[in-house]
Every structure is written in C-alpha cells, then in structure tokens.
Scaffold this motif. Sequence first.
Motif, short mmCIF file in Angstrom:
data_model
loop_
_atom_site.label_atom_id
_atom_site.label_comp_id
_atom_site.label_asym_id
_atom_site.label_seq_id
_atom_site.Cartn_x
_atom_site.Cartn_y
_atom_site.Cartn_z
N GLY A 21 25.25 -51.95 -21.10
CA GLY A 21 26.19 -52.10 -19.99
C GLY A 21 26.20 -50.88 -19.10
N PHE A 22 27.30 -50.76 -18.38
CA PHE A 22 27.45 -49.69 -17.40
C PHE A 22 28.64 -48.80 -17.74
N VAL B 12 20.08 -52.80 -13.59
CA VAL B 12 20.74 -53.90 -14.31
C VAL B 12 19.99 -54.30 -15.57
N GLU B 13 18.68 -54.37 -15.50
CA GLU B 13 17.90 -54.83 -16.65
C GLU B 13 18.09 -53.95 -17.89
N PRO B 14 18.01 -52.62 -17.78
CA PRO B 14 18.26 -51.80 -18.97
C PRO B 14 19.66 -52.03 -19.56
N ALA B 15 20.65 -52.25 -18.69
CA ALA B 15 22.01 -52.50 -19.17
C ALA B 15 22.07 -53.80 -19.97
N ARG B 16 21.37 -54.81 -19.49
CA ARG B 16 21.33 -56.09 -20.21
C ARG B 16 20.52 -55.98 -21.51
N ALA B 17 19.58 -55.03 -21.55
CA ALA B 17 18.72 -54.86 -22.72
C ALA B 17 19.34 -53.94 -23.77
N GLY B 18 20.60 -53.53 -23.57
CA GLY B 18 21.29 -52.73 -24.58
C GLY B 18 21.37 -51.25 -24.31
N ARG B 19 20.89 -50.80 -23.16
CA ARG B 19 20.99 -49.39 -22.81
C ARG B 19 22.25 -49.17 -21.98
N LEU B 20 22.79 -47.97 -22.04
CA LEU B 20 24.00 -47.63 -21.28
C LEU B 20 23.58 -46.95 -19.98
N VAL B 21 23.89 -47.58 -18.85
CA VAL B 21 23.56 -47.06 -17.53
C VAL B 21 24.77 -46.30 -17.02
N VAL B 22 24.58 -45.01 -16.77
CA VAL B 22 25.67 -44.12 -16.40
C VAL B 22 25.49 -43.72 -14.94
N CYS B 23 26.50 -44.03 -14.10
CA CYS B 23 26.33 -43.73 -12.67
C CYS B 23 27.67 -43.44 -12.00
N ASN B 24 27.57 -42.68 -10.93
CA ASN B 24 28.71 -42.26 -10.10
C ASN B 24 28.90 -43.31 -9.01
N ARG C 280 33.13 -57.70 -12.09
CA ARG C 280 32.83 -59.13 -11.90
C ARG C 280 31.34 -59.42 -11.96
N THR C 281 30.49 -58.47 -11.58
CA THR C 281 29.08 -58.79 -11.38
C THR C 281 28.11 -58.11 -12.34
N LEU C 282 28.53 -57.08 -13.03
CA LEU C 282 27.62 -56.34 -13.91
C LEU C 282 28.00 -56.53 -15.38
N PRO C 283 27.05 -56.35 -16.28
CA PRO C 283 27.35 -56.52 -17.70
C PRO C 283 28.13 -55.33 -18.28
N GLN C 284 29.10 -55.63 -19.11
CA GLN C 284 29.82 -54.67 -19.94
C GLN C 284 30.16 -53.36 -19.21
N VAL C 285 31.03 -53.47 -18.23
CA VAL C 285 31.40 -52.31 -17.41
C VAL C 285 32.56 -51.55 -18.06
N GLY C 286 32.37 -50.26 -18.21
CA GLY C 286 33.42 -49.35 -18.62
C GLY C 286 33.57 -48.28 -17.55
N VAL C 287 34.73 -47.64 -17.51
CA VAL C 287 35.01 -46.65 -16.46
C VAL C 287 35.44 -45.33 -17.08
N VAL C 288 34.84 -44.26 -16.56
CA VAL C 288 35.23 -42.89 -16.92
C VAL C 288 35.77 -42.25 -15.66
N ALA C 289 37.01 -41.82 -15.69
CA ALA C 289 37.63 -41.15 -14.54
C ALA C 289 37.54 -39.65 -14.71
N ILE C 290 37.00 -38.98 -13.71
CA ILE C 290 36.95 -37.51 -13.67
C ILE C 290 37.95 -37.07 -12.62
N THR C 291 38.76 -36.09 -12.95
CA THR C 291 39.75 -35.63 -11.98
C THR C 291 40.00 -34.14 -12.16
N ALA C 292 40.79 -33.60 -11.28
CA ALA C 292 41.19 -32.19 -11.33
C ALA C 292 42.48 -32.05 -10.53
#
Length: 178
Positions: free
Chosen positions: A4-5, A85-97, A108-120
Amino acid sequence: MAGGFALVVGPSGAGKDTLLRLARDALGGDPRFVFPRRLITRAPSAHEDNVALTEEAFTEGAAAGAFALHWRAHGLGYAIPGNAVEPARAGRLVVCNVSRRIVEEARRTLPQVGVVAITAAPEVLARRLAARARPEDGDLRTRLDRVVPIAAECTIWNDRDPDSAAAVLVAHLRERAA
C-alpha cells in the motif's frame, strides 16, 4: 498491513522532505519499501529532490491518467508517478510526500492508504519557511495559517532533531511493512 501507500503530509516547513530523505537512507536497501520521487513543475532544489516536468507534461499526464495522484498547490503541479501503484499492489510499501488536500482521493483510489503527519511548532515552521526563501512559497503568513485537518495513523513532531523524528518515521514504516 503489508503493501500500500504511506502518505507523508504536513504543513510547509515541517521537514517532510528531510525526514523522507533520512528514512530512504535507512530503508533504501530493504525491498519492502519504495520511495518514488515526486514530479513537480519546478526544478529540484537543495530542499526537495523532485523530478522536474513542464506544465504541458503535467497537464497531459493528468489528462491521460499517467499519475497515481496529482494536484495543484501554490501555482505548481505535483504528481506521484503512475508506476508507484504496482509495487503497492504487490505488497511493497510506497512512501511519498503529498498534499493534505489529496488524501481523501488517495483513500478512494489507491490500495491500503495510511497517513503519517509531520508537524512542528508555528515558530519553527515560520523560521524554516523564511530560511528557504523560495519565491514560489508566496505569502508565508497564508501558508502558516492554512489548517487542513487530517486523520493520521502516526503524528511526528519535528521541532528539534531531525534524526530523532526520522527514527520515529522509520519505526512506523517498519511496523507498517511487517
């Protein structure tokens, strides 16, 4: 959840790209992780390692569905390459800003989306934005005042030592990929 992502979001100046660079350095040899470079309609800088593309290429790519995600912010076009998208569907974690405003579409459109919030803290954000001095950043007060509430699985405060904040990000990503 494997695959996922992991979308990294947060206000301008939070240090997202710094933490992503440190996480990529720590996890780069681990095949479970993919760190695609964002496509942006501006040249790369010391603060952001992106792939530059023209306005025309951005518009054409968006119309053709060539991007996993795309959005406009601050007069620029941003995109995550479609081949992420393909690596995410194949079981890899795609990490992006990405922009906080695109998260719901991603869910709604991507597989297994999780969110990491960075703040200061606001004063840290202001100091970092002023130090960047990028003309395209526009009115810093407007950027600092913008609030986009977002539900995140992990929130990281990047106020002081980026290595410590990156360690939290790396631990979260490893847990997510397990």
